[in-house]
Design an enzyme around this catalytic site. Structure first.
Site, short mmCIF file in Angstrom:
data_model
loop_
_atom_site.label_atom_id
_atom_site.label_comp_id
_atom_site.label_asym_id
_atom_site.label_seq_id
_atom_site.Cartn_x
_atom_site.Cartn_y
_atom_site.Cartn_z
N GLY A 91 -17.04 -4.18 -6.17
CA GLY A 91 -16.46 -4.44 -4.86
C GLY A 91 -17.44 -4.87 -3.79
CB SER A 92 -19.84 -3.98 -1.87
OG SER A 92 -20.84 -4.34 -0.94
CE LYS B 193 -4.19 1.98 1.05
NZ LYS B 193 -5.51 1.71 0.46
#
Length: 227
Positions: A172-173, A35
């Site tokens: 993503g969802s 990250k």
């Protein structure tokens, strides 16, 4: 190597990164995750890479920098009076991980064009640099609801402008009871011309880690390859 970016913040990049890590690790790859900038998390608090470890089971993750304020990296660094890593430092971190692992996942902060340093370099510029020395695929995480079509097309256009072809799209969802709008968006995204890799069920991050790892490969019927 895989870069995971999103059409916006809070679209499911971290859980997608974890699901991809579990999928690749489950097929025998040695996987690390990176990250470049983690904001909105203080010292000792659980951050995105810790969530990737918890859900996927991989053991090697790194952050370029951690900043407390939940803001874009440049603004958060100003408030913290902390210098941001340079693009070259991110490159060095990524390639060090690549030297010890067969696959590295890089999760961006916010969207593709969020600035990572004081010179205005973005995740897109970092991807271009990586592409010059390594094989790279880019996974774009999208929302399911209203507004996602424009945001997705804008990000795809930005990738195309930089000659960075995406490996594919991921929602993503995805809700258990999608609305008419969400069903329509899904049909559009599946036909937009960019490979549609799959969708993650709403609440996937709340699954027990063993269950998450078991089901993760099924969420990507058109799984990205492992370059």
């Amino acid at each position: 190597m895989t870069f995971v970016t999103g059409t916006d913040t809070d679209v499911g990049k971290t859980v997608t990164t974890a699901a991809l890590a579990a999928t690749f690790a489950g097929s025998g790859a040695t996987v690390a995750a990176y990250k470049p900038t983690q904001t909105g998390v203080g010292p000792g608090e659980r951050a995105d890479m810790a969530e990737v470890v918890r859900l996927s089971g991989i053991s090697t993750v790194r952050e370029g920098i951690r900043l407390r304020d939940p803001m874009a990296p440049v603004a958060a660094a100003v408030r913290a009076e902390s210098p941001l890593p340079t693009l070259e430092q991110h490159m060095e971190n990524i390639m060090t991980l690549a030297g010890d692992h067969s696959h590295v996942l890089v999760e961006g902060a916010g969207g593709l064009l969020v600035e990572l340093d004081a010179q205005g370099h973005t995740l897109a510029e970092l991807a271009v640099r990586v592409c010059s020395i390594a094989t790279l695929q880019i996974v774009l995480v999208c929302r399911s609801g209203l507004g996602t079509l424009n945001h997705t097309q804008l990000t795809l256009e930005a990738l195309q402008h930089r000659q960075l072809p995406p490996a594919g799209l991921v929602i993503g969802s995805w809700p258990s009871t999608p609305s008419y709008i969400e069903q329509s968006n899904l049909e559009y995204l599946q036909a937009v011309g960019t490979p549609f890799l799959g969708l993650l069920p709403e609440g996937a991050a709340r699954l027990a880690p063993a269950t998450f790892r078991q089901h993760a490969p099924t969420w990507f019927p058109c799984s990205p390859h492992q370059p």
